[in-house]
Design a protein around this motif. Structure first.
Motif, short mmCIF file in Angstrom:
data_model
loop_
_atom_site.label_atom_id
_atom_site.label_comp_id
_atom_site.label_asym_id
_atom_site.label_seq_id
_atom_site.Cartn_x
_atom_site.Cartn_y
_atom_site.Cartn_z
N ARG A 375 0.47 -1.03 -0.04
CA ARG A 375 -0.24 0.12 -0.14
C ARG A 375 0.94 1.19 -0.22
NH1 ARG A 375 -3.21 -3.38 2.91
NH2 ARG A 375 -2.05 -2.42 4.95
N HIS A 376 1.79 1.29 0.58
CA HIS A 376 2.94 2.04 0.57
C HIS A 376 3.13 2.81 -0.20
CE1 HIS A 376 5.64 5.04 2.64
NE2 HIS A 376 6.89 4.40 1.74
N VAL A 377 3.78 1.57 -0.83
CA VAL A 377 4.59 1.81 -2.89
C VAL A 377 3.22 2.10 -3.62
CG1 VAL A 377 6.08 0.30 -4.55
CG2 VAL A 377 6.79 0.11 -1.97
N THR A 378 2.28 1.43 -3.96
CA THR A 378 1.45 1.58 -5.36
C THR A 378 1.30 3.48 -4.62
OG1 THR A 378 -0.36 0.66 -3.86
CG2 THR A 378 0.95 -0.25 -5.77
N GLY A 379 0.90 3.64 -3.73
CA GLY A 379 0.31 5.46 -2.77
C GLY A 379 0.90 6.07 -3.24
N LEU A 380 2.85 5.91 -3.22
CA LEU A 380 3.67 6.89 -3.21
C LEU A 380 3.44 7.59 -5.15
CD1 LEU A 380 6.61 6.05 -0.84
CD2 LEU A 380 5.34 8.03 -0.87
N VAL A 381 3.51 6.38 -5.67
CA VAL A 381 3.41 7.06 -7.22
C VAL A 381 2.63 7.01 -8.08
CG1 VAL A 381 5.51 5.82 -7.80
CG2 VAL A 381 3.40 4.86 -7.86
N ARG A 382 1.38 6.52 -7.18
CA ARG A 382 -0.45 6.31 -7.84
C ARG A 382 -0.78 8.18 -7.89
NH1 ARG A 382 -4.40 4.23 -3.89
NH2 ARG A 382 -2.93 2.36 -4.90
N GLY A 383 -1.29 7.96 -9.36
CA GLY A 383 -1.44 9.88 -9.94
C GLY A 383 -0.18 9.88 -10.75
N THR A 384 0.66 9.53 -10.47
CA THR A 384 2.63 10.01 -11.37
C THR A 384 2.23 9.06 -13.19
OG1 THR A 384 4.11 8.80 -10.00
CG2 THR A 384 3.51 10.36 -9.33
N LYS A 385 2.72 9.53 -13.61
CA LYS A 385 2.80 9.15 -15.09
C LYS A 385 4.39 8.25 -15.06
CE LYS A 385 0.68 12.71 -17.86
NZ LYS A 385 0.64 13.83 -19.30
N PRO A 386 4.01 7.30 -15.50
CA PRO A 386 4.98 5.97 -15.85
C PRO A 386 6.14 6.48 -16.75
CG PRO A 386 2.97 5.38 -15.95
CD PRO A 386 3.01 6.40 -15.54
N ASP A 387 5.97 6.98 -17.51
CA ASP A 387 7.33 7.51 -17.80
C ASP A 387 8.09 8.97 -17.98
OD1 ASP A 387 5.42 9.31 -18.52
OD2 ASP A 387 5.32 9.65 -19.99
N SER A 388 7.41 9.42 -16.37
CA SER A 388 7.95 10.41 -15.87
C SER A 388 9.30 10.11 -14.65
CB SER A 388 6.41 11.41 -15.16
OG SER A 388 6.41 10.31 -13.46
N GLU A 389 10.35 11.76 -15.03
CA GLU A 389 11.37 11.04 -13.70
C GLU A 389 10.90 11.19 -12.45
OE1 GLU A 389 14.80 11.10 -13.00
OE2 GLU A 389 14.14 11.84 -14.85
N GLU A 390 9.76 12.06 -11.71
CA GLU A 390 9.57 11.45 -10.74
C GLU A 390 8.60 9.91 -10.39
OE1 GLU A 390 6.14 12.98 -7.40
OE2 GLU A 390 5.43 13.40 -9.64
N TYR A 391 7.69 9.58 -11.02
CA TYR A 391 7.15 7.87 -10.58
C TYR A 391 8.80 6.71 -10.81
CZ TYR A 391 5.63 3.65 -12.26
OH TYR A 391 5.05 2.40 -12.43
N ARG A 392 10.08 7.53 -11.98
CA ARG A 392 11.42 6.46 -11.77
C ARG A 392 11.86 6.89 -10.45
NH1 ARG A 392 13.50 4.75 -16.53
NH2 ARG A 392 15.85 5.60 -16.09
N ARG A 393 12.05 8.11 -10.45
CA ARG A 393 13.12 8.30 -8.96
C ARG A 393 12.19 7.83 -7.73
NH1 ARG A 393 11.73 11.02 -5.29
NH2 ARG A 393 9.91 12.32 -6.49
N ILE A 394 10.93 8.00 -7.49
CA ILE A 394 9.92 7.31 -6.43
C ILE A 394 10.77 5.55 -6.67
CG2 ILE A 394 8.39 6.28 -5.13
CD1 ILE A 394 7.18 9.45 -6.55
N LEU A 395 10.54 5.17 -7.13
CA LEU A 395 10.89 3.78 -7.51
C LEU A 395 12.39 3.45 -7.46
CD1 LEU A 395 8.17 2.08 -10.19
CD2 LEU A 395 7.52 2.79 -7.86
N TYR A 396 13.04 4.16 -7.49
CA TYR A 396 14.30 3.64 -7.65
C TYR A 396 15.13 4.07 -5.87
CZ TYR A 396 19.61 4.77 -8.11
OH TYR A 396 21.24 4.74 -8.27
#
Length: 506
Positions: A375-396
């Motif tokens: 729930r924590h992981v999916t909640g952090l990126v939900r709403g961000t675009k998968p090809d965005s830098e923010e999405y990549r940074r959060i998961l990295y």
């Protein structure tokens, strides 16, 4: 309540199957046999069949976003079907690749031994649950039974405290089997999770072959409507069931099989009119529904491959001839080294796609996340675009502490820097019921009675049946095999109500 459709009368052999997942397709496969004489309509809310069986090729070769495993081989219809149609599977036995809380990899012999000891205790808990389920209180936790057994076993260890800590952390892997934190597993009901004998098989070629086979067997024999989200299931009489959907579809049927996920039923009980009887409504609300998601991280090269493949013993299901260069399955125990991004020390486990047979191998590490961690992981990126830098940074940031512990990691090497990320989010999927599969939480009562009530359905009174992994007999809950069995059972009940018996070869 809507009135019956004008000038329409349900034909007794008009059957509606709600949901084109594995259970719905298996039911359609049986009932669409021309010799039985049924007219079968499948209504699927998505723009594709398969439900929680789904693949994507966004990272290169196809990968399963949903179901990935065949749990047990003995008597498993999915294992037999996979073999029949030539799916490529890899047999995964005891895990011998474990990264400890300090970020160090255990000796593989020690890791295998401890992993097998943990499973010995888990199986003992299942046996205890089976033998004493009537007397075990509803609030009893499997975790407490496990820890009591550990306390006893630790007395023969040179360092009891370290032994207990390590074994308990390995035991937390149970969370992935229930899609929730392991302390929520009911001891009273854990016997329902005792799976089939034999190794777990990883679907190297994905579940697409199974899905395509089921689709092909129903093609031109029944009607499949996609983008058809059902909103109401109305019993006008014991022999007429009206089904309405958001796309304007409305029709009456002689019988209906509802294969929607348990999570959908929990949120849409008001779709049924008259209301569901208390026994079925209570079953739906009492069973648990877990969340299991996947994080795929692709690299330019599989830098973690730490040895040349060696010959291994083949079996009738696995068709890879060598041990992988790095184990396919590994565990990361409670990390002490990721305080900034994971202060709760949620553990995880990974699948290395580089260890699959050559034609399916990819430089991908897949992480399983579930329960609070998921729930924590999916909640952090939900709403961000998968090809965005923010999405990549959060998961990295979240997963760098883990993949940096893989063999041969070098922060200066381009091969060690992720090239793509992909995260599933079944928790945000309303058609999946905002989750993944059924479990049995502490305090839920006798879950076997709930599955029995759902399997019985309302066929005799209202010509409505239920199918799906949540209605499976013991050993199939939460699995593709359970979904397959349940669809078959519901279809045979429909046929039986007309005095018909599908052929054994169907």
């Amino acid at each position: 309540m809507r009135n019956p459709l004008p000038n329409h009368q349900a034909h007794a052999k008009d059957v509606c199957i709600i949901g084109a997942g594995i259970s719905g397709l298996r039911a359609a496969h049986i009932l669409s046999d021309p010799s039985l004489g049924f007219n079968v309509t499948i209504l699927e809310a998505r723009d594709r069949p398969g439900g929680r069986v789904y693949q994507t090729a966004d990272l290169g070769l196809p990968v399963d976003l949903g179901a990935t495993w065949i749990h047990g081989t003995e008597g498993n219809p999915i294992a037999a079907l996979a073999k029949k149609i030539g799916c490529s599977t890899v047999s995964c036995g005891a895990v011998y690749s474990i990264c400890d809380a300090s970020g160090n990899w255990l000796d593989r012999q020690v890791a295998r031994q401890r992993y097998e000891e943990v499973w010995d205790i888990l199986e003992k808990a299942m046996e205890h649950s089976m033998s004493h389920r009537e007397s075990i209180p509803d609030n009893a936790k499997m975790m407490d039974f496990f820890c009591d057994e550990l306390e006893s076993k630790s007395k023969s260890q040179p360092d009891p405290d370290s032994y207990i800590s390590l074994m308990r952390q390995i035991g937390e892997m149970w969370g992935a089997f229930m899609g929730d934190d392991w302390q929520r597993q009911s001891l009273k009901n854990v016997w329902l999770e005792a799976g089939l004998e034999g190794d777990n098989l990883f679907m190297a070629s994905t579940y697409k072959g199974i899905l395509d086979f089921l689709l092909e067997t129903t093609r031109d024999k029944c009607t499949l409507r996609l983008n058809c989200e059902v909103t109401s299931i109305i019993s006008h009489s014991p022999d007429v069931v009206q089904v309405d959907s958001t796309d304007g579809f409305s029709a009456v049927f002689g019988q209906v099989i509802v294969t929607t996920p348990l999570g959908w039923l929990k949120r849409n009980h008001d779709a049924f009119y008259p209301p569901l009887p208390p026994k079925i409504s209570n079953a739906i609300q009492s069973l648990g529904y877990g969340n299991l998601d996947k994080v795929f991280i692709k690299f330019p090269q599989p830098f973690w491959n730490d040895k040349i493949g060696q010959p291994s013993m083949d079996d009738q299901y696995a068709n890879t001839a060598a041990e992988p260069a790095f184990p396919i399955e590994s565990l990361f125990l409670q990390p002490e080294y990721s305080q900034n991004t994971n202060p709760a020390k949620w553990r995880t486990e990974i699948i290395s796609y580089s260890g699959l047979p050559d034609q399916y191998a990819q430089p991908i590490i897949m992480f399983f996340v579930y329960g609070q961690w998921g729930r924590h992981v999916t909640g952090l990126v939900r709403g961000t675009k998968p090809d965005s830098e923010e999405y990549r940074r959060i998961l990295y940031d979240l997963f760098h502490p883990y993949f940096s512990k893989l063999p041969n990691y070098d922060p200066a090497s381009a091969n060690c820097q992720p090239s793509d990320f992909l995260l599933t989010d079944w928790q945000n999927d309303k058609f999946a019921g905002h989750g993944s599969f059924t479990n049995e939480p502490v305090g839920s009562g006798d879950c076997s009675q709930y599955s029995d009530a759902l399997r019985k359905g309302m066929g005799e009174e209202r010509k409505i049946w239920f199918a799906g992994e949540h209605t499976s007999p013991p050993g199939g809950v939460g699995t593709v095999a359970g979904a397959y069995w349940s669809g078959e059972e519901a279809a045979r009940k429909v046929a039986s109500s007309h005095g018909l018996r599908p052929s054994s070869s169907t």
